[in-house]
Design a protein around this motif. Structure first.
Motif, PDB file in Angstrom:
ATOM      1  N   LEU A 198       0.831  -1.204   0.000  1.00  0.00           N
ATOM      2  CA  LEU A 198       0.000   0.000   0.000  1.00  0.00           C
ATOM      3  C   LEU A 198       0.868   1.258   0.000  1.00  0.00           C
ATOM      4  CD1 LEU A 198      -2.727   1.415   0.127  1.00  0.00           C
ATOM      5  CD2 LEU A 198      -2.694   1.116   2.619  1.00  0.00           C
ATOM      6  N   GLY A 199       1.951   1.231   0.789  1.00  0.00           N
ATOM      7  CA  GLY A 199       2.844   2.383   0.828  1.00  0.00           C
ATOM      8  C   GLY A 199       3.436   2.680  -0.537  1.00  0.00           C
ATOM      9  N   ILE A 200       3.885   1.648  -1.233  1.00  0.00           N
ATOM     10  CA  ILE A 200       4.445   1.827  -2.572  1.00  0.00           C
ATOM     11  C   ILE A 200       3.358   2.295  -3.533  1.00  0.00           C
ATOM     12  CG2 ILE A 200       5.483   0.619  -4.540  1.00  0.00           C
ATOM     13  CD1 ILE A 200       6.909  -1.195  -2.515  1.00  0.00           C
ATOM     14  N   GLN A 201       2.161   1.721  -3.397  1.00  0.00           N
ATOM     15  CA  GLN A 201       1.045   2.119  -4.256  1.00  0.00           C
ATOM     16  C   GLN A 201       0.743   3.603  -4.094  1.00  0.00           C
ATOM     17  OE1 GLN A 201      -0.987  -0.366  -6.286  1.00  0.00           O
ATOM     18  NE2 GLN A 201      -1.151   1.645  -7.260  1.00  0.00           N
ATOM     19  N   LEU A 202       0.776   4.096  -2.863  1.00  0.00           N
ATOM     20  CA  LEU A 202       0.518   5.519  -2.613  1.00  0.00           C
ATOM     21  C   LEU A 202       1.618   6.399  -3.209  1.00  0.00           C
ATOM     22  CD1 LEU A 202      -0.739   5.341   1.084  1.00  0.00           C
ATOM     23  CD2 LEU A 202      -2.108   5.785  -0.959  1.00  0.00           C
ATOM     24  N   ALA A 203       2.864   5.914  -3.129  1.00  0.00           N
ATOM     25  CA  ALA A 203       3.979   6.669  -3.707  1.00  0.00           C
ATOM     26  C   ALA A 203       3.828   6.794  -5.217  1.00  0.00           C
ATOM     27  CB  ALA A 203       5.311   5.991  -3.366  1.00  0.00           C
ATOM     28  N   TYR A 259       8.377  -0.712 -10.004  1.00  0.00           N
ATOM     29  CA  TYR A 259       8.242  -0.610 -11.462  1.00  0.00           C
ATOM     30  C   TYR A 259       6.970  -1.322 -11.923  1.00  0.00           C
ATOM     31  CZ  TYR A 259       9.847  -0.375 -16.333  1.00  0.00           C
ATOM     32  OH  TYR A 259       9.949  -0.111 -17.683  1.00  0.00           O
ATOM     33  N   GLN A 260       6.705  -2.511 -11.373  1.00  0.00           N
ATOM     34  CA  GLN A 260       5.501  -3.257 -11.743  1.00  0.00           C
ATOM     35  C   GLN A 260       4.229  -2.499 -11.354  1.00  0.00           C
ATOM     36  OE1 GLN A 260       6.015  -6.978  -9.705  1.00  0.00           O
ATOM     37  NE2 GLN A 260       7.540  -7.759 -11.154  1.00  0.00           N
ATOM     38  N   ILE A 261       4.237  -1.905 -10.164  1.00  0.00           N
ATOM     39  CA  ILE A 261       3.064  -1.154  -9.707  1.00  0.00           C
ATOM     40  C   ILE A 261       2.863   0.085 -10.581  1.00  0.00           C
ATOM     41  CG2 ILE A 261       2.142   0.216  -7.789  1.00  0.00           C
ATOM     42  CD1 ILE A 261       3.414  -1.782  -5.883  1.00  0.00           C
ATOM     43  N   ALA A 262       3.961   0.709 -10.985  1.00  0.00           N
ATOM     44  CA  ALA A 262       3.856   1.868 -11.885  1.00  0.00           C
ATOM     45  C   ALA A 262       3.236   1.462 -13.218  1.00  0.00           C
ATOM     46  CB  ALA A 262       5.232   2.491 -12.098  1.00  0.00           C
ATOM     47  N   GLU A 263       3.667   0.321 -13.738  1.00  0.00           N
ATOM     48  CA  GLU A 263       3.100  -0.174 -14.996  1.00  0.00           C
ATOM     49  C   GLU A 263       1.596  -0.436 -14.837  1.00  0.00           C
ATOM     50  OE1 GLU A 263       6.536  -2.554 -17.413  1.00  0.00           O
ATOM     51  OE2 GLU A 263       5.692  -3.586 -15.656  1.00  0.00           O
ATOM     52  N   GLY A 264       1.201  -1.043 -13.710  1.00  0.00           N
ATOM     53  CA  GLY A 264      -0.212  -1.309 -13.464  1.00  0.00           C
ATOM     54  C   GLY A 264      -1.019  -0.033 -13.348  1.00  0.00           C
ATOM     55  N   CYS A 265      -0.445   0.973 -12.696  1.00  0.00           N
ATOM     56  CA  CYS A 265      -1.119   2.266 -12.558  1.00  0.00           C
ATOM     57  C   CYS A 265      -1.333   2.906 -13.927  1.00  0.00           C
ATOM     58  CB  CYS A 265      -0.301   3.185 -11.657  1.00  0.00           C
ATOM     59  SG  CYS A 265      -1.029   4.823 -11.402  1.00  0.00           S
ATOM     60  N   ILE A 266      -0.325   2.835 -14.779  1.00  0.00           N
ATOM     61  CA  ILE A 266      -0.429   3.413 -16.125  1.00  0.00           C
ATOM     62  C   ILE A 266      -1.509   2.701 -16.930  1.00  0.00           C
ATOM     63  CG2 ILE A 266       0.795   3.724 -18.315  1.00  0.00           C
ATOM     64  CD1 ILE A 266       3.358   4.101 -16.615  1.00  0.00           C
ATOM     65  N   ARG A 267      -1.576   1.379 -16.814  1.00  0.00           N
ATOM     66  CA  ARG A 267      -2.617   0.629 -17.518  1.00  0.00           C
ATOM     67  C   ARG A 267      -4.008   1.056 -17.054  1.00  0.00           C
ATOM     68  NH1 ARG A 267       1.024  -3.792 -16.886  1.00  0.00           N
ATOM     69  NH2 ARG A 267      -0.091  -4.463 -15.002  1.00  0.00           N
ATOM     70  N   ASP A 268      -4.160   1.248 -15.747  1.00  0.00           N
ATOM     71  CA  ASP A 268      -5.458   1.686 -15.220  1.00  0.00           C
ATOM     72  C   ASP A 268      -5.815   3.075 -15.736  1.00  0.00           C
ATOM     73  OD1 ASP A 268      -5.765  -0.655 -13.825  1.00  0.00           O
ATOM     74  OD2 ASP A 268      -5.068   0.164 -11.909  1.00  0.00           O
ATOM     75  N   ILE A 269      -4.836   3.964 -15.784  1.00  0.00           N
ATOM     76  CA  ILE A 269      -5.080   5.324 -16.279  1.00  0.00           C
ATOM     77  C   ILE A 269      -5.541   5.289 -17.728  1.00  0.00           C
ATOM     78  CG2 ILE A 269      -3.984   7.516 -16.882  1.00  0.00           C
ATOM     79  CD1 ILE A 269      -2.176   7.158 -14.430  1.00  0.00           C
ATOM     80  N   LEU A 270      -4.842   4.530 -18.542  1.00  0.00           N
ATOM     81  CA  LEU A 270      -5.182   4.462 -19.966  1.00  0.00           C
ATOM     82  C   LEU A 270      -6.530   3.788 -20.193  1.00  0.00           C
ATOM     83  CD1 LEU A 270      -1.694   3.548 -21.513  1.00  0.00           C
ATOM     84  CD2 LEU A 270      -2.826   5.781 -21.394  1.00  0.00           C
ATOM     85  N   GLU A 271      -6.911   2.911 -19.252  1.00  0.00           N
ATOM     86  CA  GLU A 271      -8.213   2.255 -19.367  1.00  0.00           C
ATOM     87  C   GLU A 271      -9.351   3.225 -19.054  1.00  0.00           C
ATOM     88  OE1 GLU A 271     -10.741  -1.333 -17.181  1.00  0.00           O
ATOM     89  OE2 GLU A 271      -8.543  -1.299 -17.052  1.00  0.00           O
TER      90      GLU A 271
END
Length: 210
Positions: A69-74, A105-117
Motif C-alpha cells: 500500500l505504501g508503494i502504491q501511494l507513492a 516498477y511493476q506497480i507503476a506499470e499497473g497504474c499506467i494501464r489503469d489510467i489508460l483504461e
C-alpha cells in the motif's frame, strides 16, 4: 495602565484575527484533496482516500500488505491532474529495507494501464501527460531514504522541511510521505497516542509548504 492593556490586547487580537468560522472549516473539508489507494472499498472507509495534510497510519500483521500500500501511494500521488490525480511526488522513508525497485516498477506499470483504461485519450491531448505516463518517470519522482535506527528516523523527518525548501522548484504542490514502520514505539494505546503526536509535530514544517 495603558501598557498593560496593550499587552493584553495584542495576543487577543492575534487570536481573534486567526479564528476560522465553521462554514470555512466545512468548505475546507469539502475541497480537501485525497490520494487514491487504488481500492474503492478502502477509499470509502478512509473518506475518499488518504487525506492530504494529515497523518494516516496503516497497521496490521506482517504480510497483510502495508508495504504494498505504501508503494502504491507513492505511485498514485503522481497520477496526472488531467487523469484525476494530484500530479505530485513522493518521499519514501524505509525503515525495514522492504522497498523493492522491481516491485515499484511493476506497480507503476499497473497504474499506467489503469489510467489508460479509464482515460483512453488523455495521453493524446497533453504532451506532459505522455511524458508522465512512463514507469521510469514514476520511479524518478520517488525520493527514497533508507534508515536503520530511531535516531536516523527523527533526523530524516526533521530534515524534511529543509529538503522540501531545497527542492521547492522540483517537488510541486503535493507530496506523499510514506514511512514503512515508525521506530521507537510498541503497539500499546499510550505509545500510539505519543506516536501520533510526534508525527504531527515532525511533519508540521513539511505541511506548511502545501
Amino acid at each position: 495602565m495603558g501598557d498593560q492593556s496593550g499587552s493584553r490586547n495584542g495576543p487577543q487580537q492575534k487570536y481573534v484575527s486567526g479564528a476560522q468560522n465553521a462554514w470555512d472549516m466545512f468548505s475546507d473539508e469539502l475541497s480537501q484533496k485525497h490520494i487514491t489507494t487504488g481500492s474503492g472499498d478502502l477509499n470509502d472507509i478512509l473518506g475518499g482516500g488518504i487525506h492530504c495534510k494529515e497523518v494516516t497510519e496503516i497497521g496490521g500483521v506482517p504480510g497483510v500488505g502495508k508495504t504494498q500500500l505504501g508503494i502504491q501511494l507513492a505511485i498514485n500521488v503522481q497520477i496526472p491532474v488531467e487523469c484525476g490525480g494530484l500530479g505530485g511526488k513522493a518521499v519514501y522513508i524505509d525503515t525495514e529495507g522492504s522497498f523493492m525497485v522491481e516491485r515499484v516498477y511493476q506497480i507503476a506499470e499497473g497504474c499506467i494501464r489503469d489510467i489508460l483504461e479509464h482515460f483512453p485519450h488523455s495521453h493524446e491531448k497533453s504532451s506532459s501527460v505522455q511524458k508522465q505516463l512512463q514507469p521510469e518517470r514514476f520511479l524518478a519522482d520517488i525520493y527514497y531514504f533508507r534508515i536503520c535506527s530511531y535516531t536516523e528516523q527523527i533526523a530524516v523527518i526533521n530534515y524534511m522541511e529543509k529538503f522540501l525548501r531545497e527542492h521547492k522548484d522540483d517537488i510541486i504542490m503535493h507530496a506523499s510521505f510514506v514511512i514503512s514502520q515508525f521506530f521507537g514505539f510498541q503497539c500499546t494505546t499510550t505509545d500510539l497516542v505519543f506516536k501520533s503526536k510526534d508525527l504531527a509535530i515532525y511533519f508540521a514544517g513539511a505541511y506548511s509548504y502545501y
